[in-house]
Design a protein around this motif. Structure first.
Motif, PDB file in Angstrom:
ATOM      1  N   TYR A   1       0.827  -1.201   0.000  1.00 51.18           N
ATOM      2  CA  TYR A   1       0.000   0.000   0.000  1.00 51.18           C
ATOM      3  C   TYR A   1       0.863   1.254   0.000  1.00 51.18           C
ATOM      4  CZ  TYR A   1      -3.681  -3.294   1.287  1.00 51.18           C
ATOM      5  OH  TYR A   1      -4.554  -4.338   1.312  1.00 51.18           O
TER       6      TYR A   1
ATOM      7  N   GLY B   1      -7.284   7.800  -7.756  1.00 49.49           N
ATOM      8  CA  GLY B   1      -8.068   6.629  -7.386  1.00 49.49           C
ATOM      9  C   GLY B   1      -7.196   5.541  -6.785  1.00 49.49           C
ATOM     10  N   ALA B   2      -5.994   5.374  -7.359  1.00 50.11           N
ATOM     11  CA  ALA B   2      -5.064   4.384  -6.809  1.00 50.11           C
ATOM     12  C   ALA B   2      -4.622   4.768  -5.401  1.00 50.11           C
ATOM     13  CB  ALA B   2      -3.851   4.252  -7.722  1.00 50.11           C
TER      14      ALA B   2
ATOM     15  N   THR C   1      -6.209   6.846  -3.140  1.00 52.57           N
ATOM     16  CA  THR C   1      -7.305   6.772  -2.170  1.00 52.57           C
ATOM     17  C   THR C   1      -7.740   5.329  -1.939  1.00 52.57           C
ATOM     18  OG1 THR C   1      -8.893   7.177  -3.967  1.00 52.57           O
ATOM     19  CG2 THR C   1      -8.148   9.085  -2.690  1.00 52.57           C
ATOM     20  N   GLY C   2      -7.739   4.509  -3.009  1.00 53.30           N
ATOM     21  CA  GLY C   2      -8.103   3.106  -2.840  1.00 53.30           C
ATOM     22  C   GLY C   2      -7.113   2.355  -1.967  1.00 53.30           C
ATOM     23  N   SER C   3      -5.822   2.595  -2.189  1.00 56.07           N
ATOM     24  CA  SER C   3      -4.803   1.937  -1.375  1.00 56.07           C
ATOM     25  C   SER C   3      -4.868   2.403   0.073  1.00 56.07           C
ATOM     26  CB  SER C   3      -3.413   2.206  -1.952  1.00 56.07           C
ATOM     27  OG  SER C   3      -3.301   1.667  -3.247  1.00 56.07           O
TER      28      SER C   3
ATOM     29  N   SER D   1      -7.513   3.531   1.638  1.00 53.27           N
ATOM     30  CA  SER D   1      -8.706   2.952   2.263  1.00 53.27           C
ATOM     31  C   SER D   1      -8.486   1.486   2.608  1.00 53.27           C
ATOM     32  CB  SER D   1      -9.904   3.093   1.312  1.00 53.27           C
ATOM     33  OG  SER D   1     -10.174   4.453   1.025  1.00 53.27           O
ATOM     34  N   SER D   2      -7.847   0.737   1.695  1.00 49.09           N
ATOM     35  CA  SER D   2      -7.571  -0.679   1.972  1.00 49.09           C
ATOM     36  C   SER D   2      -6.629  -0.835   3.150  1.00 49.09           C
ATOM     37  CB  SER D   2      -6.977  -1.342   0.725  1.00 49.09           C
ATOM     38  OG  SER D   2      -7.886  -1.308  -0.352  1.00 49.09           O
ATOM     39  N   TRP D   3      -5.648   0.049   3.239  1.00 54.57           N
ATOM     40  CA  TRP D   3      -4.707  -0.010   4.357  1.00 54.57           C
ATOM     41  C   TRP D   3      -5.414   0.254   5.678  1.00 54.57           C
ATOM     42  CZ3 TRP D   3      -2.940   4.216   7.453  1.00 54.57           C
ATOM     43  CH2 TRP D   3      -1.922   3.869   8.352  1.00 54.57           C
TER      44      TRP D   3
END
Length: 233
Positions: free
Chosen positions: A117, A196-197, A199-201, A203-205
């Motif tokens: 991430y 997007g990459a 914020t997505g990473s 959020s996943s973290w």
């Protein structure tokens, strides 16, 4: 066309070109900045900067053609490696190879020190900065002096690039020339993907972090707060 030991030779070539492509991307960005931001500098410096821009394009072209020959893919190579094709055709995206070359060198010599991430967020963030700066240069070059232009200084162009890549779009300054708008479309499309990459990473973290704190992510399945696994877990 089949090349003997093509995959091995291709791998060796890509490793050999890591540093030249990194340097070439940085040189291109620096020389292009000189051409755009110092229009009244001496002709000798402008010729040197223009030579640097052309030389880096030749380096990228040679790398592309060699990889095309060694890959054995023929006419399918541009489709399989569409990003390299776009970078070769659009100098605006060439600075992004700095991130690609840097990450390759890190993997080869030191190995990744960040988590997955962290690497995604770091590389996507650096790509966004490089793309935004390069687009600000390109748009400023097209917009300055254009009739009805609202982007009159490089500061205006940087402000516009920041608002465009973050999809905020204040609208106080906008490109009015055809090429300026083309660059704007490229920046907005790439900006959506890069942010997007990130914020997505992120959020996943966060989900993974909080899941571990709640005992939801454990080897063998979820456990409850008392340390017991539910039936079927």
């Amino acid at each position: 066309m089949h090349v003997r030991n093509g995959p091995e030779r291709l791998l060796r070539w890509e490793r050999r070109m890591e540093l030249p492509l990194f340097v070439g991307s940085a040189v291109f960005l620096g020389c292009y900045a000189v051409l755009v931001l110092a229009p009244h500098t001496s002709q000798g410096w402008r010729d040197l900067a223009l030579a640097g821009v052309l030389l880096t394009w030749v380096v990228f072209l040679v790398d592309y053609l060699v990889r095309l020959a060694l890959s054995g893919l023929g006419r399918h190579f541009p489709r399989k490696h569409w990003l390299d094709t776009v970078v070769l055709a659009l100098p605006l995206l060439r600075p992004l190879r700095i991130v690609n070359a840097y990450s390759a060198v890190r993997r080869r010599h030191h190995g990744p020190r960040l988590s997955l991430y962290g690497r995604v967020m770091a590389y996507a963030g650096l790509s966004a900065v490089l793309l935004g700066f390069a687009t600000a240069l390109a748009v400023y070059q097209q917009e300055r002096g254009a009739p009805g232009a609202t982007i009159r200084t490089f500061g205006d162009s940087v402000w516009w690039a920041a608002s465009a890549i973050t999809t905020v779009g204040y609208g106080d300054v906008t490109p009015v020339t055809p090429w300026g708008r083309v660059f704007a479309v490229v920046l907005m499309a790439c900006g959506v993907a890069l942010l997007g990459a990130v914020t997505g990473s992120f959020s996943s973290w966060l989900i993974q972090l909080f899941g571990r704190e709640d005992g939801a992510v454990e080897p063998g399945g979820p456990i409850d707060r008392d340390g017991r696994r539910p039936p079927g877990g």
